[in-house]
Scaffold this active site. Structure first.
Site, PDB file in Angstrom:
ATOM      1  N   ALA A 102       1.053  -1.143  -0.035  1.00  0.00           N
ATOM      2  CA  ALA A 102       0.091   0.036   0.163  1.00  0.00           C
ATOM      3  C   ALA A 102       0.628   1.383  -0.060  1.00  0.00           C
ATOM      4  CB  ALA A 102      -0.882  -0.003   1.151  1.00  0.00           C
ATOM      5  N   SER A 103       0.549   2.154  -0.917  1.00  0.00           N
ATOM      6  CA  SER A 103       1.173   3.576  -1.018  1.00  0.00           C
ATOM      7  C   SER A 103       2.829   3.290  -0.941  1.00  0.00           C
ATOM      8  CB  SER A 103       1.012   4.282   0.165  1.00  0.00           C
ATOM      9  OG  SER A 103       1.460   5.483   0.258  1.00  0.00           O
TER      10      SER A 103
END
Length: 288
Positions: A102-103
């Site tokens: 994520a990210s």
């Protein structure tokens, strides 16, 4: 899908990997799922999502220099961080695993898929980017992410504008999220060094693992268009969009995102999706 019990025990391990002390946490039983966290986020950030990942053995860890993991003597490259993920699997005797990033962790996951393809079964890229040449997010949101003290002590006040999505209306949810701003600008630059000059754009086509690209349409940090580009360039990718989802949708709206992820990891596709057809998940009134 019925979430796993929130009481599912989590085991914590202190490991020595590549000369660094790394704190890891393992939860659940089933197929292994390695999780690469967003920048500044400790492994505990995943806890709201874990009860919804029944049937998977999740392995999360504090990235180097974050939480209880040791800061390396020199900044690490994206390749080195990807190798750290492979070495973590070695520590647990796991030959290959699904990988979720994520990210910032999504960038690490992309690098791991290309540098260690045999270790990655299926790939999930959430709220992320392909680095250089990507469409940038909102300048204020990006500044708050990298600047020391920009949200220290006032995270709830600025959570909505910074991360978007559900935090716009329920900013109090951010209180339980272990996100720590960097202590100073040198520390911020040190941890962000892997992104300097990095891009996956030239080699996304070479990622061969089945890939789910999942994003929200209200993400001030990672605009939706970047996810469309990633999904278009990865040969076996499918795109799923959470209506009203923000940058931290996996944590503030796990009941909406997790079924899409688990269905994909079990070999399925989002409802009504073809291999490369984008799907939008409508916003629910009640989100747990």
């Amino acid at each position: 899908m019925t979430p796993a019990s929130s009481a599912t025990p989590t085991a914590h391990r202190e490991l020595r990997i590549r000369g660094l002390r790394i704190h890891a946490q393992i939860c659940g039983e089933g197929e292994p799922l390695l999780m690469h966290s967003p920048i500044w986020a400790e492994a505990g950030l995943w806890e709201p999502l874990l009860p919804h990942l029944a049937g998977f053995r999740t392995i999360a860890f504090d990235p180097p220099g974050i939480g209880r993991s040791q800061m390396p003597a020199l900044p690490m490259s994206m390749r080195a961080l990807a190798s750290l993920g492979a070495a973590l699997l070695d520590e647990f005797g796991i030959e290959s695993a699904h990988v979720l990033g994520a990210s910032f962790g999504g960038a690490v996951a992309q690098q791991m898929a290309i540098c260690h393809p045999g270790r990655v079964r299926r790939l999930v890229l959430a709220s992320t980017s392909f680095g250089a040449f990507a469409i940038p997010g909102h300048p204020t949101a990006l500044w708050r992410i990298i600047h020391p003290g920009s949200y220290r002590g006032r995270m709830e006040e600025i959570a909505g504008d910074t991360f978007g999505g559900r935090l716009r209306t329920e900013p109090e949810l951010v209180r339980a999220m272990p996100i720590r701003s960097p202590q100073n600008i040198p520390t911020a630059l040190y941890n962000m060094a892997p992104l300097i000059g990095w891009t996956s754009l030239p080699w996304l086509w070479a990622i061969r693992q089945p890939t789910l690209v999942i994003c929200g349409d209200d993400d001030p940090i990672a605009p939706q268009v970047n996810h469309r580009i990633i999904a278009a360039l990865i040969t076996r990718a499918q795109l799923s969009t959470i209506e009203g989802g923000g940058h931290l949708m996996l944590m503030d709206s796990p009941a909406r995102a997790a079924p899409i992820i688990t269905r994909f990891l079990r070999g399925g596709q989002p409802d009504g999706a073809g291999a490369r057809q984008p799907v939008t998940q409508p916003k629910d009134r009640d989100d747990q």
